[in-house]
Scaffold this active site. Structure first.
Site, PDB file in Angstrom:
ATOM      1  N   ILE A 121       0.854  -1.183   0.000  1.00  0.00           N
ATOM      2  CA  ILE A 121       0.000   0.000   0.000  1.00  0.00           C
ATOM      3  C   ILE A 121       0.891   1.234   0.000  1.00  0.00           C
ATOM      4  O   ILE A 121       1.735   1.403   0.886  1.00  0.00           O
ATOM      5  CB  ILE A 121      -0.926   0.033   1.237  1.00  0.00           C
ATOM      6  CG1 ILE A 121      -1.706  -1.278   1.367  1.00  0.00           C
ATOM      7  CG2 ILE A 121      -1.881   1.223   1.150  1.00  0.00           C
ATOM      8  CD1 ILE A 121      -2.491  -1.392   2.650  1.00  0.00           C
ATOM      9  N   SER A 136      -1.530   8.092   6.638  1.00  0.00           N
ATOM     10  CA  SER A 136      -2.676   8.926   7.023  1.00  0.00           C
ATOM     11  C   SER A 136      -3.840   8.638   6.090  1.00  0.00           C
ATOM     12  O   SER A 136      -3.699   7.931   5.095  1.00  0.00           O
ATOM     13  CB  SER A 136      -2.316  10.418   6.965  1.00  0.00           C
ATOM     14  OG  SER A 136      -2.001  10.807   5.633  1.00  0.00           O
ATOM     15  N   GLY A 137      -4.997   9.203   6.412  1.00  0.00           N
ATOM     16  CA  GLY A 137      -6.156   9.128   5.534  1.00  0.00           C
ATOM     17  C   GLY A 137      -6.608   7.714   5.230  1.00  0.00           C
ATOM     18  O   GLY A 137      -6.504   6.797   6.054  1.00  0.00           O
ATOM     19  N   GLY A 178       1.549   5.346   0.288  1.00  0.00           N
ATOM     20  CA  GLY A 178       0.959   6.501   0.959  1.00  0.00           C
ATOM     21  C   GLY A 178       0.022   6.105   2.077  1.00  0.00           C
ATOM     22  O   GLY A 178      -1.155   6.460   2.063  1.00  0.00           O
ATOM     23  N   TYR A 210      -4.398  18.166 -10.381  1.00  0.00           N
ATOM     24  CA  TYR A 210      -4.866  17.042  -9.568  1.00  0.00           C
ATOM     25  C   TYR A 210      -5.995  16.332 -10.304  1.00  0.00           C
ATOM     26  O   TYR A 210      -6.033  15.101 -10.363  1.00  0.00           O
ATOM     27  CB  TYR A 210      -5.347  17.526  -8.199  1.00  0.00           C
ATOM     28  CG  TYR A 210      -5.900  16.403  -7.355  1.00  0.00           C
ATOM     29  CD1 TYR A 210      -5.041  15.512  -6.714  1.00  0.00           C
ATOM     30  CD2 TYR A 210      -7.272  16.218  -7.217  1.00  0.00           C
ATOM     31  CE1 TYR A 210      -5.542  14.460  -5.951  1.00  0.00           C
ATOM     32  CE2 TYR A 210      -7.781  15.176  -6.458  1.00  0.00           C
ATOM     33  CZ  TYR A 210      -6.915  14.309  -5.828  1.00  0.00           C
ATOM     34  OH  TYR A 210      -7.418  13.264  -5.082  1.00  0.00           O
TER      35      TYR A 210
END
Length: 332
Positions: free
Chosen positions: A54, A59-60, A56, A210
């Site tokens: 996984i 966080s989140g 990143g 983005y």
């Protein structure tokens, strides 16, 4: 007669009250709608003996996905830039889940060299890879940034880094088949387009890029799925929802003030936002399903433009050049 004896200030006060009341009712209705439409991964599948990467995940939704995979017994490889934060989280998760098979590896997706070093280590140390979750993402508001490789920062982190990483790990995924690739995209792709005449838009407005990167995620996933047909490796992408996560930290004040109120009131929590990623990674019902886009744990439609196979093929070829694929690199 009655209206004539009511003063103008009173009427204004009553009108304001009605307006405020109506607005509150609308907000309550929106909040209820958000709650009722939340998708939840209902699979009880275990992941013992399986390896999951996984990106990143400090966080989140990445953190929540990591926690879920650890709870299901997977060997979890946390691919992160900040090793100190990642190791702290690893220790916390090992304690809370009882899973000591969690490891941290350095990965900066904005650096092609870092991607290669990470992939080399994984291919050297790991005997299998069952799920690769491209979760990491970045969003700049106004500051233009270019990586050491000459790539626009948002596109490098959100597309080109994952594109290269997928190539470098594809043989391990094929040897571990049936295996899965999960790409976190976004419905925000609908506000963008992909200009094949300028796929490294270093002078464009960063906030808009983005959206472009999320468009690229979907185009990449669909083309990847076409190229992986018959290999036992599936590739699907998803919209996690609008999430109360750290990705909004780059929005400057005073824009962030009002945004934070909206986020806290209407956006999903990271745990809620992780449900579709988890669903694509583990649900038995999705065995063999590939080249699809999901939202709230259900398949969702895409625009015709983003599904164009010719666009997917061309963008793939352009991406190969920008990440400097070598003749000795695995091919997809």
């Amino acid at each position: 007669m009655i209206l004539s004896i009511i003063s103008c200030p009173t009427l204004c006060f009553l009108a304001a009250g009605v307006a405020i009341g109506g607005a509150l009712l609308l907000l309550i209705a929106l909040r209820l709608y958000v709650y009722l439409t939340l998708g939840v991964c209902k699979s009880t599948a275990k992941m013992n003996g399986k390896t999951v990467i996984i990106t990143g995940c400090t966080s989140g939704i990445g953190k929540e996905t990591t926690k879920d995979m650890a709870e299901r017994g997977a060997r979890v490889i946390m691919a992160c830039r900040n090793l100190e934060t990642a190791n702290q989280l690893k220790d916390e998760l090992a304690k809370s889940t009882g899973n000591n098979n969690i490891i941290v590896r350095k990965l900066d997706l904005s650096s092609l060299q870092s991607v290669r070093e990470f992939a080399q280590q994984i291919n050297r140390e790991e005997s299998r890879l069952d799920v690769l979750i491209h979760n990491a993402g970045t969003a700049e508001s106004f500051t233009r940034k270019v990586t050491a490789d000459g790539l626009e920062m948002t596109m490098a982190t959100n597309h080109y880094g994952p594109f290269l990483l997928t190539h470098l790990l594809i043989d391990l995924l094929k040897r571990s088949a049936p295996s899965r690739i999960v790409v976190v995209a976004s419905e925000l792709y609908r506000f963008a387009s992909l200009n094949l005449e300028n796929v490294n838009p270093t002078t464009k407005f960063p906030a808009y890029l983005y959206y472009v990167s999320k468009y690229a995620n979907i185009v990449f996933t669909l083309e990847l799925a076409r190229r992986l047909e018959g290999t036992g490796v599936t590739a699907n992408c998803l919209h996690p929802g609008m999430i109360d996560s750290g990705i909004w930290r780059n929005v400057p004040a005073p824009l962030s003030w009002g945004l934070m109120l909206i986020i806290k009131a209407f956006f999903k929590t990271p745990e809620q936002g992780a449900q579709t990623s988890i669903h694509l990674a583990i649900s038995e019902e999705l065995s063999g399903v590939s080249g699809k886009y999901f939202m709230d744990c259900q398949e969702h439609g895409l625009s015709q433009a983003v599904k164009d196979p010719a666009k997917g093929k061309k963008f793939w070829e352009l991406s190969e050049g920008l990440v400097k694929l070598q003749p000795t690199d695995p091919k997809i």
